[in-house]
Write an enzyme that holds these catalytic residues in place. Sequence first.
Site, PDB file in Angstrom:
ATOM      1  N   HIS A  30      41.746  88.598 -13.510  1.00  0.00           N
ATOM      2  CA  HIS A  30      41.470  88.466 -12.057  1.00  0.00           C
ATOM      3  C   HIS A  30      40.269  87.717 -11.649  1.00  0.00           C
ATOM      4  O   HIS A  30      40.020  87.378 -10.822  1.00  0.00           O
ATOM      5  CB  HIS A  30      41.861  89.541 -11.403  1.00  0.00           C
ATOM      6  CG  HIS A  30      43.354  89.972 -11.176  1.00  0.00           C
ATOM      7  ND1 HIS A  30      43.834  90.366 -10.054  1.00  0.00           N
ATOM      8  CD2 HIS A  30      44.261  90.226 -12.123  1.00  0.00           C
ATOM      9  CE1 HIS A  30      45.157  90.719 -10.298  1.00  0.00           C
ATOM     10  NE2 HIS A  30      45.310  90.451 -11.643  1.00  0.00           N
ATOM     11  N   SER A  50      44.846  83.266 -13.595  1.00  0.00           N
ATOM     12  CA  SER A  50      45.890  82.716 -14.525  1.00  0.00           C
ATOM     13  C   SER A  50      45.778  81.174 -15.053  1.00  0.00           C
ATOM     14  O   SER A  50      45.498  80.490 -14.261  1.00  0.00           O
ATOM     15  CB  SER A  50      47.287  82.944 -14.119  1.00  0.00           C
ATOM     16  OG  SER A  50      47.401  84.321 -14.082  1.00  0.00           O
ATOM     17  N   LYS A  77      59.555  87.592  -9.123  1.00  0.00           N
ATOM     18  CA  LYS A  77      59.705  86.906 -10.228  1.00  0.00           C
ATOM     19  C   LYS A  77      59.478  87.827 -11.669  1.00  0.00           C
ATOM     20  O   LYS A  77      60.313  87.797 -12.471  1.00  0.00           O
ATOM     21  CB  LYS A  77      58.830  85.597 -10.452  1.00  0.00           C
ATOM     22  CG  LYS A  77      59.515  84.608 -11.696  1.00  0.00           C
ATOM     23  CD  LYS A  77      58.538  83.594 -11.694  1.00  0.00           C
ATOM     24  CE  LYS A  77      58.958  82.482 -12.652  1.00  0.00           C
ATOM     25  NZ  LYS A  77      58.188  81.339 -12.820  1.00  0.00           N
ATOM     26  N   ASP A  78      58.474  88.782 -11.633  1.00  0.00           N
ATOM     27  CA  ASP A  78      58.328  89.851 -12.636  1.00  0.00           C
ATOM     28  C   ASP A  78      59.536  90.638 -12.789  1.00  0.00           C
ATOM     29  O   ASP A  78      60.020  90.939 -13.845  1.00  0.00           O
ATOM     30  CB  ASP A  78      56.869  90.489 -12.505  1.00  0.00           C
ATOM     31  CG  ASP A  78      55.770  89.623 -12.932  1.00  0.00           C
ATOM     32  OD1 ASP A  78      56.184  88.407 -13.605  1.00  0.00           O
ATOM     33  OD2 ASP A  78      54.898  89.978 -12.672  1.00  0.00           O
ATOM     34  N   GLU A 108      58.088  97.750 -40.826  1.00  0.00           N
ATOM     35  CA  GLU A 108      58.827  97.421 -39.551  1.00  0.00           C
ATOM     36  C   GLU A 108      58.606  95.910 -39.289  1.00  0.00           C
ATOM     37  O   GLU A 108      57.462  95.398 -39.971  1.00  0.00           O
ATOM     38  CB  GLU A 108      58.259  98.251 -38.356  1.00  0.00           C
ATOM     39  CG  GLU A 108      58.761  99.516 -38.243  1.00  0.00           C
ATOM     40  CD  GLU A 108      60.167  99.914 -38.154  1.00  0.00           C
ATOM     41  OE1 GLU A 108      60.881  99.589 -38.884  1.00  0.00           O
ATOM     42  OE2 GLU A 108      60.292 100.299 -36.884  1.00  0.00           O
TER      43      GLU A 108
END
Lengths: 403, 252
Positions: free
Chosen positions: A212, A216, A240-241, A284
């Site tokens: 922040h 972005s 959108k998230d 894994e």
Amino acid sequence: MSFKSNNKVVQWVEDRLPIISVMHHSIYEYPMPKNLNYLWNFGSLAGFALVTMIVTGIILAMQYTAHVDLAFNSVERIMRDVNNGWLIRYIHMNMASFFFIAVYIHMFRGLYYGSYKAPRELLWQLGVVIFLLMMATAFMGYVLPWGQMSFWGATVITNLFSAIPIVGENIVTWLWGGFSVDNPTLNRFFALHYLLPFIIVAVVMLHLIALHTVSSNNPLGIDMKGPQDSLPMQPYYTIKDLLGVGVFLIAFSVFLFWAPNYMGHPDNYIPANPLSTPAHIVPEWYFLPFYAILRAIPDKLGGVLAMFGAIAVLFILPWLDRSPIRSCKFRPMARIFFWIFLINGLALGYLGGQPAEGVFVIASRIATAYYFFHFLVLMPFILPMIERPRELPSSIHEAVMKS
Amino acid sequence: MKKILSGFFAVSLGCLSLPAFAAGDAVELPEQEWSFDGVFGTYDKASMQRGFQVYQKVCSACHSLDLIAFRNLTDLGYNEDEIKAIAAEYTVEDGPNDEGEMFERAGSASDRFPAPFPNEKAAASANGGKAPPDLSLMAKARVGGPDYLYGLLTGYEDAPADIDVGNLSYNKYFPGHLISMSPPLFGDDVEYGDGTEATVEQMATDVSHFLMWAAEPKLEARKQTGVKVMIFLIIFTLIMYAAKRKAFAKVH
């Protein structure tokens, strides 16, 4: 802060603790580039996965017993006798994999669009720290059911530290809390497996504060220059998230409900037996590329150094890539090498799952060499010489209007 | 951007379809059709009851089934009285009583299946040095699951001339082929209550079905929950998609 509320209680709290204006500022009006594509969903998806892991993990811990004689059956009791225990345990098992899927896509997105470059170096490095903590947490979590792969995975990985000169053996004994992987090892792994996720949460907070502060990156890799380039988080990116969460959960549910053991290993349904070594000890899937690098080096210490080096190199990546252009959209050569690097990474993953013999060893060595070549030679020395970047658009708004 | 997205998508799918572990020298397993396969798969109670019969008459002589209690047999379609009757056929050790003595009593629904041997050493010594493994999780603990179990039970054959089997047996599907367990099924080892002919294949199918249930008793609940969750998620995602379209409609 411009924040004022008509609600007296809200205003009372706000005057004493500015939590409401901070939230309003950072998850409501927070300006984000308006040209973000769906690859920018994977950060919030990773956060969603982390919360899911913590919630299901705490519930599992209420029923799990960390003791070598009881652990395996306590997990089976969760699967059989605890109400909806099978659901919670399978969510925890499969979300671990989906957490890594989200984080790997998140990282490759950062690589492609140059999200690690100034001023986002610390943001990227905090991400690498989260990745390291995740790997430690996942490794210790896999040990807890105390199946064959749990035990032998723990044995192989803790033994890596014996490669350290002089004090190696002592360190391994110290890690084990004894002279082999045994009850003290299981107990401390459980304690740490419970602790580390909360440290991850703390580092995620730092990751978000850094995000922040610098805001972005975006597919064009150019900075936002004004309000015409941005959208407020709410409603645009919250919605959108959430759409991303829906699609993510659909993919997740396919595995959860119809193939919950697909990404696991059958041997982990055999109780740990220190006297019987499985034919192939494999970690894994999300560790396989690093496992391949570990085994590619014929020397034990060299292998360990290469494996940790593969992550350490990500740490200094912001200074290895010397191009001032962020996004590969405008870097014709870097773009090609990005895809080669990605395929090389997948090849390492495949090779990590194969027995360390014959052609697989040679292929692992080539792929490992290429991994380091990409970061240490190609990025800092070759690309700046051979690449002529395309012209950047003058603003996000202008580029969006043109397309 | 579309190209990059589809690239990432293809790559992530590719990751998932990569075989995560070595196949070793395993022979291709005889893939069976199971009623529990597929989106809506459920267990076949008649087959499980027959498989349970095979387990009782054949397997349980050497193999334990530690994680299963008699009460779990309700999943096979037995009612409470039938389960009490089944449990009562077994003797379990209990105690200590008020005098401090261990004693034996008839089994009850809450007991787990008693193991054939008191401990692993006893099991190994009675079986040529190798203890027969517990069967509770066998259908999940081997690559191939129930297909592997079926293959193993039907895969005994004469060893190729150049292999000396010693006191072991040769099995097409066992990794390494030399297995300590001698062929367990010969045909008509049990007399099925429902009149089904007890061929080796039939018994292998039934007991594999039974063992799949033993390993994954919540499979039916899992798949049924999955269908409901999926319907919810698809509706949720469509609404989110519409909302996202609407929110972004005015953005240029």
